[in-house]
Design an enzyme around this catalytic site. Structure first.
Site, mmCIF file in Angstrom:
data_model
loop_
_atom_site.group_PDB
_atom_site.id
_atom_site.type_symbol
_atom_site.label_atom_id
_atom_site.label_comp_id
_atom_site.label_asym_id
_atom_site.label_seq_id
_atom_site.Cartn_x
_atom_site.Cartn_y
_atom_site.Cartn_z
ATOM 1 N N ALA A 36 0.847 -1.198 0.000
ATOM 2 C CA ALA A 36 0.000 0.000 0.000
ATOM 3 C C ALA A 36 0.878 1.243 0.000
ATOM 4 O O ALA A 36 2.083 1.178 0.261
ATOM 5 C CB ALA A 36 -0.914 0.000 1.226
ATOM 6 N N PRO A 84 -9.190 5.997 -9.015
ATOM 7 C CA PRO A 84 -8.140 6.851 -9.574
ATOM 8 C C PRO A 84 -6.864 6.101 -9.952
ATOM 9 O O PRO A 84 -6.062 6.607 -10.742
ATOM 10 C CB PRO A 84 -7.865 7.855 -8.437
ATOM 11 C CG PRO A 84 -9.131 7.892 -7.655
ATOM 12 C CD PRO A 84 -9.639 6.480 -7.687
ATOM 13 N N LYS A 130 -11.428 -0.040 -16.756
ATOM 14 C CA LYS A 130 -11.394 -1.407 -16.234
ATOM 15 C C LYS A 130 -11.292 -2.424 -17.370
ATOM 16 O O LYS A 130 -10.639 -3.461 -17.225
ATOM 17 C CB LYS A 130 -12.631 -1.680 -15.369
ATOM 18 C CG LYS A 130 -12.661 -0.850 -14.095
ATOM 19 C CD LYS A 130 -13.677 -1.382 -13.098
ATOM 20 C CE LYS A 130 -13.525 -0.664 -11.763
ATOM 21 N NZ LYS A 130 -14.311 -1.298 -10.689
#
Length: 269
Positions: A36, A84, A130
């Site tokens: 992350a 985003p 996507k």
């Protein structure tokens, strides 16, 4: 060993859907890694807590060498990146190609089935990104309603982790559509009224007004009304039934009534 559980790496594991993936993976016995963005002064207490709880690795998606070194320690990669960062998954895919050992990659695709819907332009632009990721994986195998289907995040995470070691789902699109979770907006309101003992004033918003909002609101504020149009007006999530157990809408509203979770929403900027 043939029955050994896969080691799983989750990108975005401190985010909205990612934290559910991490907890499901750990609870089901998988050795779990989290990648992350580093903690900053702007990070929420919840995100900081997850970083510490799961010893998340902080890093940037441009650090290919670092990502490749982590990939070589795992078998399965799950991306839970927010909208985003959707196209940033191309960097993950390139790193996977370099590492050369990953059995499965699950892109951040935990919403509508993008190749089966035609929503309003703002939402369509989201889905186009996507689709680019789906095509880039090289594993595409495609196998007027007023209702939609709604699923509990913990269920989405649990079944996603189960798919990691299920050979039947390799290179497949898996759709969660439990029959009891198919609900219209009016049915959803009625359920909540029954739970709370309150009666709400219903105001009908014409479809034309929702469409107009999708055209006139600035980006990314125009995305949510486009999604609502897709879900509750067109009924784009209607699909086929699978024999799996999920939280029903009735049970989910019990959770919100008795022990409501912290408010959360998907990020669009």
């Amino acid at each position: 060993m043939e029955n050994e559980l896969s080691k799983i790496l989750i990108f975005g594991g401190t985010g909205y859907i990612g934290k559910y993936m991490v907890r499901a993976s750990v609870s089901m016995g998988h050795k779990t890694y989290v990648y992350a963005r580093p903690i900053t002064t702007q990070s929420s207490p919840a995100k900081i807590g997850i970083h510490k709880e799961f010893q998340a690795m902080g890093g940037d998606l441009d650090e290919q060498e670092k990502i490749v070194s982590v990939l070589r320690q795992v078998d399965v990669v799950i991306s839970a990146l927010a909208y985003p960062q959707v196209l940033d998954q191309l960097k993950i895919i390139e790193a996977i190609k370099v590492a050369g050992n990953i059995k499965r990659f699950f892109p951040s695709d935990f919403g509508v089935e993008e190749d089966r819907v035609t929503p309003l332009p703002p939402f369509e632009a989201v889905l186009d990104k996507k689709r680019k990721i789906r095509r880039a994986t090289g594993s595409w195998d495609p196998s007027h309603f007023s209702k939609t289907v709604m699923n509990y995040e913990e269920d989405i995470a649990m079944y996603t982790i189960r798919l990691a070691d299920d050979p039947r789902t390799c290179n497949r699109v898996v759709i969660y559509r439990p029959q009891k979770n198919i609900v219209s907006q009016l049915e959803l309101i009625s359920l909540w009224e029954k739970k709370t003992g309150k009666t709400f004033n219903r105001i009908h918003v014409p479809e034309e007004e929702i469409v107009e909002l999708s055209k006139t609101l600035p980006h990314p504020q125009n995305i949510p009304p486009s999604i609502l149009h897709s879900l509750f007006i067109k009924g784009d999530l209607m699909g086929f039934e699978l024999d799996l157990q999920f939280k029903t809408i009735d049970q989910l509203l019990d959770i919100f009534l008795i022990n409501p979770p912290d408010p959360a929403k998907a990020a669009f900027e």
